[in-house]
Design a protein around this motif. Structure first.
Motif, PDB file in Angstrom:
ATOM      1  N   LEU A   1     -27.017  29.469  -1.905  1.00  0.00           N
ATOM      2  CA  LEU A   1     -27.636  28.257  -2.523  1.00  0.00           C
ATOM      3  C   LEU A   1     -26.993  27.009  -2.084  1.00  0.00           C
ATOM      4  CD1 LEU A   1     -28.002  29.051  -6.292  1.00  0.00           C
ATOM      5  CD2 LEU A   1     -29.688  28.867  -4.977  1.00  0.00           C
ATOM      6  N   SER A   2     -25.538  27.051  -1.898  1.00  0.00           N
ATOM      7  CA  SER A   2     -24.954  25.652  -1.479  1.00  0.00           C
ATOM      8  C   SER A   2     -24.995  25.657   0.053  1.00  0.00           C
ATOM      9  CB  SER A   2     -23.547  25.909  -1.944  1.00  0.00           C
ATOM     10  OG  SER A   2     -22.922  27.265  -1.433  1.00  0.00           O
ATOM     11  N   TYR A   3     -24.727  26.710   0.912  1.00  0.00           N
ATOM     12  CA  TYR A   3     -24.871  26.336   2.291  1.00  0.00           C
ATOM     13  C   TYR A   3     -26.305  26.013   2.788  1.00  0.00           C
ATOM     14  CZ  TYR A   3     -20.212  27.874   3.560  1.00  0.00           C
ATOM     15  OH  TYR A   3     -18.873  27.988   3.622  1.00  0.00           O
ATOM     16  N   ALA A   4     -27.347  26.536   2.080  1.00  0.00           N
ATOM     17  CA  ALA A   4     -28.836  26.286   2.170  1.00  0.00           C
ATOM     18  C   ALA A   4     -28.817  24.712   1.970  1.00  0.00           C
ATOM     19  CB  ALA A   4     -29.653  27.042   1.652  1.00  0.00           C
ATOM     20  N   ALA A   5     -28.178  24.145   1.123  1.00  0.00           N
ATOM     21  CA  ALA A   5     -28.509  22.758   0.821  1.00  0.00           C
ATOM     22  C   ALA A   5     -27.589  21.959   1.704  1.00  0.00           C
ATOM     23  CB  ALA A   5     -27.692  22.536  -0.516  1.00  0.00           C
ATOM     24  N   VAL A   6     -26.546  22.388   2.326  1.00  0.00           N
ATOM     25  CA  VAL A   6     -25.870  21.797   3.447  1.00  0.00           C
ATOM     26  C   VAL A   6     -26.644  21.518   4.545  1.00  0.00           C
ATOM     27  CG1 VAL A   6     -23.897  21.857   4.895  1.00  0.00           C
ATOM     28  CG2 VAL A   6     -23.386  22.186   2.437  1.00  0.00           C
ATOM     29  N   PHE A   7     -27.380  22.735   5.189  1.00  0.00           N
ATOM     30  CA  PHE A   7     -27.998  22.822   6.284  1.00  0.00           C
ATOM     31  C   PHE A   7     -29.228  22.126   6.197  1.00  0.00           C
ATOM     32  CE2 PHE A   7     -25.580  26.798   6.902  1.00  0.00           C
ATOM     33  CZ  PHE A   7     -24.461  26.250   7.896  1.00  0.00           C
ATOM     34  N   THR A   8     -29.823  21.931   5.030  1.00  0.00           N
ATOM     35  CA  THR A   8     -31.140  21.378   4.839  1.00  0.00           C
ATOM     36  C   THR A   8     -30.781  19.775   4.839  1.00  0.00           C
ATOM     37  OG1 THR A   8     -31.948  22.989   3.234  1.00  0.00           O
ATOM     38  CG2 THR A   8     -32.870  20.396   2.985  1.00  0.00           C
ATOM     39  N   LEU A   9     -29.642  19.409   4.441  1.00  0.00           N
ATOM     40  CA  LEU A   9     -29.297  17.926   4.768  1.00  0.00           C
ATOM     41  C   LEU A   9     -29.021  17.508   6.127  1.00  0.00           C
ATOM     42  CD1 LEU A   9     -28.652  15.138   3.652  1.00  0.00           C
ATOM     43  CD2 LEU A   9     -26.272  16.097   3.316  1.00  0.00           C
ATOM     44  N   ILE A  10     -28.120  18.601   6.960  1.00  0.00           N
ATOM     45  CA  ILE A  10     -28.155  18.516   8.231  1.00  0.00           C
ATOM     46  C   ILE A  10     -29.307  18.299   8.787  1.00  0.00           C
ATOM     47  CG2 ILE A  10     -27.076  19.622  10.307  1.00  0.00           C
ATOM     48  CD1 ILE A  10     -24.925  20.744   8.774  1.00  0.00           C
ATOM     49  N   GLY A  11     -30.357  19.123   8.703  1.00  0.00           N
ATOM     50  CA  GLY A  11     -31.617  19.345   9.371  1.00  0.00           C
ATOM     51  C   GLY A  11     -32.542  17.867   9.171  1.00  0.00           C
TER      52      GLY A  11
END
Lengths: 273, 312
Positions: free
Chosen positions: A157-167
């Protein structure tokens, strides 16, 4: 209501698309990598006899190894490859425009793909950690599997959010930025024994791992093998770390949604204007 | 009645490059052709209308709404972009259903609506096959299906005829005509005049980011009535022909081009054509080729640009 319906539509559509041979192969490799590695280790290295110092060390190294590979490598790699290019893949494929001209289209795509990234990786992490524990056969396998599963869920959940923001922020060289983030922030920065490491996802996951394993409790915390984990003992409760992690995840998603709402992409070259 | 489109002194800059330059326009509901050469600013205008871009200066209102980040507005429009952007590993029915769901429809309803829309564009037979297996025409029809599926009030089409063979063009033309007959509004961008002419008689001419003219083809003809048009005439006796055309006061200017053709500028092209036909019939001049550069759209745009700058 429309936004929720949109997220659900994206989620179902992207899940259906994910059943392609390359993606299934990748999922299988991701899932089988930790059990395969631990299986080879079991074959090559003899298990220390019970009561020896080696056996005490195993009590720490097995959970650490599983945590590094399952909620760590498997989850990070899984969500990285799904969430980071969530928007750029649509831009590069010139399919973004069809989505952007729908009511709440951009937000639906962002959150729908975020959920797909997390739920696609989740079973890989759960299966990989369960198989790894089964192969390594620690003293209390039930506890370790339960800890790993909770960490896998939080990690996805948390890493997906980080990478979504980076994207969303970096629509060019997105994957390269994602890799740099993992190396410099989640690996190096999280290791620095200072306040700065509390800004990383890894720090929170490690704190929860140490607590859920009970390594901060008397009897464990004074063992020499537990010394490197002193930095993660702290005074905060499990709920504090959990709240921080979920709060950070929500904040990252809100930021990604707001930034995406402000960005303008042209249809001709599908580049940021 | 709420205007279909209301552009108020809009300018859109891409860094230092001007995409759209100070356009003011109000259009009632109807069908319009947005005509201009490549790079004229057509797509930028459409991007402003679909809310993908916001103007650097000025305001945009379409159907009474500011388009940017406006879900209410977006539920009322359909858009066919110029870029293809289709997923290869998805069937037409799945893709169109997905986009209809994003429009706010329920899962089952979206499937029915998508199916009806694909039937409307003649894709029923192929809609369960993967898009990767489609011809260019089939892909274009699928793209149109997603734009019209949710029955939008206003259809925005960017180069819808691109890559279509004559039969597919005819089908697309018929479909859009029916759409207009049903009372819907549309704006259709193209750089080919006859594509638009076959659908609507109302034009917006853009070039260099500016709106050069708007109205019917007759309005534009009237605007260009006093603008000299250029003709190239190939004959075995160019000097004699040039001299006669000047003596007869049929042309404003006559010169011999590098390729030996007579290049003339005239405000009475019809009279020149008549003179050449009569001369050829009488055996006075042997004319092998007549080419009017202004017949091409670029010629019209060049003339309008000059008119716009006050050079004519």
């Amino acid at each position: 209501m429309n936004a929720i319906r949109g997220v659900s539509a994206v989620f179902r559509f992207e899940w259906k698309r994910s059943f392609s041979v390359p993606r299934m192969v990748w999922w299988f490799l991701l899932t089988s990598f930790p059990p395969a590695l631990f299986g080879m280790i079991r074959l090559l290295i003899d298990r220390p006899s019970a009561g020896s110092s080696g056996a005490d060390a195993m009590e720490f190294t097995i959970p650490i190894g599983v945590t590094i590979l399952c909620p760590g490598v498997v989850c990070i790699m899984g969500v990285f490859l799904w969430a980071t290019p969530a928007i750029t893949s649509e831009l590069q494929g010139q399919s973004w425009v069809y989505l952007a001209v729908r009511p709440h289209g951009a937000t639906s795509v962002l959150l729908g793909k975020y959920l797909v990234a997390a739920t696609w990786t989740l079973p890989a992490g759960l299966i990989a950690s369960a198989l790894s524990v089964l192969i390594l056969a620690p003293e209390d396998p039930g506890r370790l599997v339960w800890v790993q599963w909770r960490l896998v869920l939080l990690s996805c959940l948390s890493y997906a959010a980080v990478f979504t923001l980076i994207g969303v922020v970096f629509t060019r060289r997105t994957l390269a930025v994602g890799i740099c983030y993992v190396i410099f922030v989640e690996v190096f920065l999280s290791m620095i024994p200072a306040v700065v490491n509390s800004f990383t996802i890894q720090f929170r996951l490690r704190c929860l791992f140490v607590r859920w394993m009970g390594w901060n409790e008397p009897g464990f915390s004074d063992m020499p093998m537990a010394q490197p984990f002193q930095a993660y003992f702290g005074n905060e409760s499990d709920w504090w770390h959990l709240g921080m992690l979920l709060g950070t995840t929500a904040a990252l998603l809100v930021a990604a949604t707001l930034i995406l709402g402000r960005r303008q992409f042209t249809t001709s070259a599908e580049t940021d204007a | 009645m709420t205007p279909l489109i209301e552009l108020n002194s809009i300018t859109r800059l891409y860094g230092t490059v001007i995409g759209v330059n100070d356009i003011t326009l109000t259009l009632p509901p109807g069908a319009y052709g947005l005509l201009g050469p490549n790079g004229a600013g057509k797509s930028t205008l459409l991007n402003l209308m679909t809310g993908q871009l916001s103007p650097t200066l000025g305001t945009v209102q379409v159907l009474g709404h500011a388009p940017r980040n406006n879900p209410k507005y977006l539920s009322r429009i359909g858009y066919l972009p110029a870029s293809e952007g289709l997923y290869s590993n998805v069937s037409a029915i799945d893709w169109v259903s997905y986009l209809v769901e994003l429009q706010g429809f329920g899962r089952r309803g979206a499937r029915t609506i998508a199916s009806e829309s694909l039937e409307r564009v003649g894709m029923t037979e192929h809609m369960h096959r993967n898009i990767a297996e489609y011809s260019r025409g089939m892909r274009q029809r699928t793209r149109l299906a997603q734009a019209i599926a949710h029955r939008p009030e206003f259809l925005i089409l960017d180069e819808p005829f691109n890559g279509l063979d004559p039969i597919a063009r005819h089908q697309m033309t018929e479909l859009l005509r029916r759409w207009i007959e049903e009372g819907h509004s549309l704006i259709l961008a193209s750089h080919v005049l006859h594509e638009i002419e076959s659908i609507t008689r109302s034009f917006l001419l853009v070039c260099g980011g500016r709106l050069l003219a708007s109205g019917s083809i007759e309005d534009i003809d009237e605007l260009l009535a006093d603008v000299p048009s250029e003709m190239r005439i190939r004959t075995g006796t160019p000097h004699e022909l040039a001299s006669v055309l000047m003596q007869e006061e049929l042309v404003d200017r006559a010169e011999i081009g590098e390729d030996g053709a007579v290049v003339v500028a005239t405000r009475t092209a019809v009279r020149v054509y008549q003179f050449l036909t009569d001369s050829a019939a009488a055996g006075r001049f042997e004319v092998t080729e007549i080419h009017s550069s202004d017949e091409s759209l670029q010629g019209v745009f060049d003339s309008l640009m000059k008119l716009h700058r006050g050079e004519l």
